[in-house]
Design a protein around this motif. Structure first.
Motif, short mmCIF file in Angstrom:
data_model
loop_
_atom_site.label_atom_id
_atom_site.label_comp_id
_atom_site.label_asym_id
_atom_site.label_seq_id
_atom_site.Cartn_x
_atom_site.Cartn_y
_atom_site.Cartn_z
N MET A 151 0.81 -0.68 0.07
CA MET A 151 0.22 0.04 -0.03
C MET A 151 0.65 1.24 -0.10
O MET A 151 0.12 2.29 -0.60
CB MET A 151 -0.71 -0.04 1.58
N LEU A 152 1.83 1.56 1.44
CA LEU A 152 3.13 2.10 0.63
C LEU A 152 3.17 2.59 -0.63
O LEU A 152 3.88 4.05 -1.58
CB LEU A 152 3.68 2.01 2.07
N ARG A 153 3.06 1.48 -1.22
CA ARG A 153 3.78 1.83 -3.08
C ARG A 153 3.35 1.83 -3.69
O ARG A 153 3.61 2.73 -4.82
CB ARG A 153 4.71 0.09 -3.11
N ILE A 154 2.03 2.23 -3.26
CA ILE A 154 1.32 3.09 -5.07
C ILE A 154 0.80 4.07 -3.83
O ILE A 154 1.01 4.80 -4.84
CB ILE A 154 -0.09 1.83 -4.56
N LEU A 155 1.17 4.44 -2.61
CA LEU A 155 0.85 6.09 -2.59
C LEU A 155 1.63 6.42 -2.89
O LEU A 155 1.67 7.49 -3.45
CB LEU A 155 0.88 6.41 -1.04
N ILE A 156 3.27 6.26 -2.56
CA ILE A 156 4.60 6.61 -3.40
C ILE A 156 4.52 7.31 -4.61
O ILE A 156 4.80 7.94 -4.88
CB ILE A 156 5.82 6.25 -2.78
N LEU A 157 4.16 6.02 -5.57
CA LEU A 157 3.71 6.66 -6.63
C LEU A 157 3.26 6.77 -7.37
O LEU A 157 3.41 7.47 -8.26
CB LEU A 157 3.72 4.55 -7.63
N LEU A 158 1.98 7.77 -6.47
CA LEU A 158 1.09 8.29 -6.94
C LEU A 158 1.72 9.52 -6.65
O LEU A 158 1.85 10.45 -7.38
CB LEU A 158 -0.66 7.91 -5.80
N VAL A 159 2.27 9.62 -4.94
CA VAL A 159 3.24 10.97 -5.32
C VAL A 159 4.02 11.32 -6.36
O VAL A 159 3.95 12.73 -6.19
CB VAL A 159 3.26 10.72 -3.63
N ILE A 160 4.81 10.19 -6.03
CA ILE A 160 6.03 10.74 -7.82
C ILE A 160 4.90 11.01 -8.89
O ILE A 160 5.51 12.41 -10.01
CB ILE A 160 6.69 9.14 -8.36
N GLY A 161 3.76 10.20 -8.85
CA GLY A 161 3.37 11.20 -10.21
C GLY A 161 2.47 11.96 -10.07
O GLY A 161 2.95 13.45 -11.66
N ILE A 162 2.19 12.69 -9.15
CA ILE A 162 1.56 14.47 -9.03
C ILE A 162 2.37 14.77 -9.78
O ILE A 162 2.60 16.11 -9.88
CB ILE A 162 0.58 14.40 -7.65
N GLY A 163 3.70 15.02 -8.58
CA GLY A 163 5.06 15.89 -8.83
C GLY A 163 5.48 16.15 -10.34
O GLY A 163 5.60 17.08 -10.87
N VAL A 164 5.58 14.74 -10.62
CA VAL A 164 6.25 14.28 -12.69
C VAL A 164 5.09 15.57 -13.69
O VAL A 164 4.81 16.09 -14.27
CB VAL A 164 6.26 13.62 -13.20
N GLY A 165 4.12 15.35 -12.54
CA GLY A 165 2.30 16.30 -13.42
C GLY A 165 2.73 17.24 -13.58
O GLY A 165 2.42 18.59 -14.30
N LEU A 166 3.02 17.52 -11.69
CA LEU A 166 3.06 19.25 -12.26
C LEU A 166 4.34 20.18 -12.95
O LEU A 166 3.92 20.73 -13.22
CB LEU A 166 3.25 19.60 -10.62
N LEU A 167 4.89 18.56 -12.74
CA LEU A 167 6.28 19.74 -13.87
C LEU A 167 6.17 19.79 -15.40
O LEU A 167 6.68 20.59 -16.13
CB LEU A 167 7.59 18.44 -13.33
N LEU A 168 5.71 18.65 -15.75
CA LEU A 168 4.89 18.66 -17.19
C LEU A 168 3.70 19.50 -17.50
O LEU A 168 3.49 19.37 -18.93
CB LEU A 168 5.23 17.14 -17.07
N ARG A 169 3.14 20.30 -16.81
CA ARG A 169 1.58 20.64 -17.37
C ARG A 169 2.40 22.04 -18.58
O ARG A 169 2.81 22.43 -18.24
CB ARG A 169 1.66 21.57 -15.66
N GLY A 170 0.74 21.17 -19.09
CA GLY A 170 1.10 22.15 -20.32
C GLY A 170 1.79 21.28 -21.38
O GLY A 170 1.56 21.21 -23.21
N ARG A 171 2.24 20.44 -21.31
CA ARG A 171 3.31 19.75 -22.50
C ARG A 171 1.86 18.98 -23.65
O ARG A 171 1.19 18.71 -22.92
CB ARG A 171 4.22 18.94 -22.03
N SER A 172 2.59 18.58 -24.64
CA SER A 172 2.07 17.74 -25.51
C SER A 172 2.15 16.73 -24.51
O SER A 172 0.58 15.33 -25.10
CB SER A 172 2.11 18.44 -26.88
N CYS A 173 2.25 16.35 -24.66
CA CYS A 173 3.12 14.89 -24.07
C CYS A 173 1.72 14.19 -22.76
O CYS A 173 0.81 13.18 -22.82
CB CYS A 173 4.55 14.14 -23.30
N VAL A 174 2.13 14.88 -21.64
CA VAL A 174 1.26 14.77 -21.26
C VAL A 174 -0.86 15.50 -21.32
O VAL A 174 -1.58 14.08 -21.28
CB VAL A 174 0.89 16.16 -20.05
#
Length: 92
Positions: free
Chosen positions: A1-24
């Motif tokens: 469960m902790l692994r899933i939450l960590i992946l979710l937080v990492i995904g949110i961070g990557v999404g914030l960094l790549l916001r507005g790009r065509s790949c997202v």
């Protein structure tokens, strides 16, 4: 469960960094396809389970009640959040 939450937080961070790009923006189609594939595989696993199919009518009404209560609760919570956080006229 902790692994899933960590992946979710990492995904949110990557999404914030790549916001507005065509790949997202292209991930919308990928998410829809993945959900459809998961539902299809879930249906196959249900259909291949003899015990579940034999007791479908016994479990079916319980599943219907739980689903209806879940949808009703979600609607009530969304309405309450809308009234709490958003005022008329679109102002916060």
């Amino acid at each position: 469960m902790l692994r899933i939450l960590i992946l979710l937080v990492i995904g949110i961070g990557v999404g914030l960094l790549l916001r507005g790009r065509s790949c997202v923006k292209a991930t919308k189609w990928g998410i829809q396809a993945t959900v459809c594939l998961l539902l299809f595989v879930f249906g196959i696993s249900i259909g291949s389970n003899r015990d579940l199919i034999d007791n479908l009518f016994q479990f079916g009404w319980q599943a219907l009640v739980i689903a209806c209560l879940g949808v009703t609760g979600s609607i009530v919570a969304a309405r309450a959040a809308q009234r709490l956080f958003f005022k008329k006229g679109g102002k916060q």
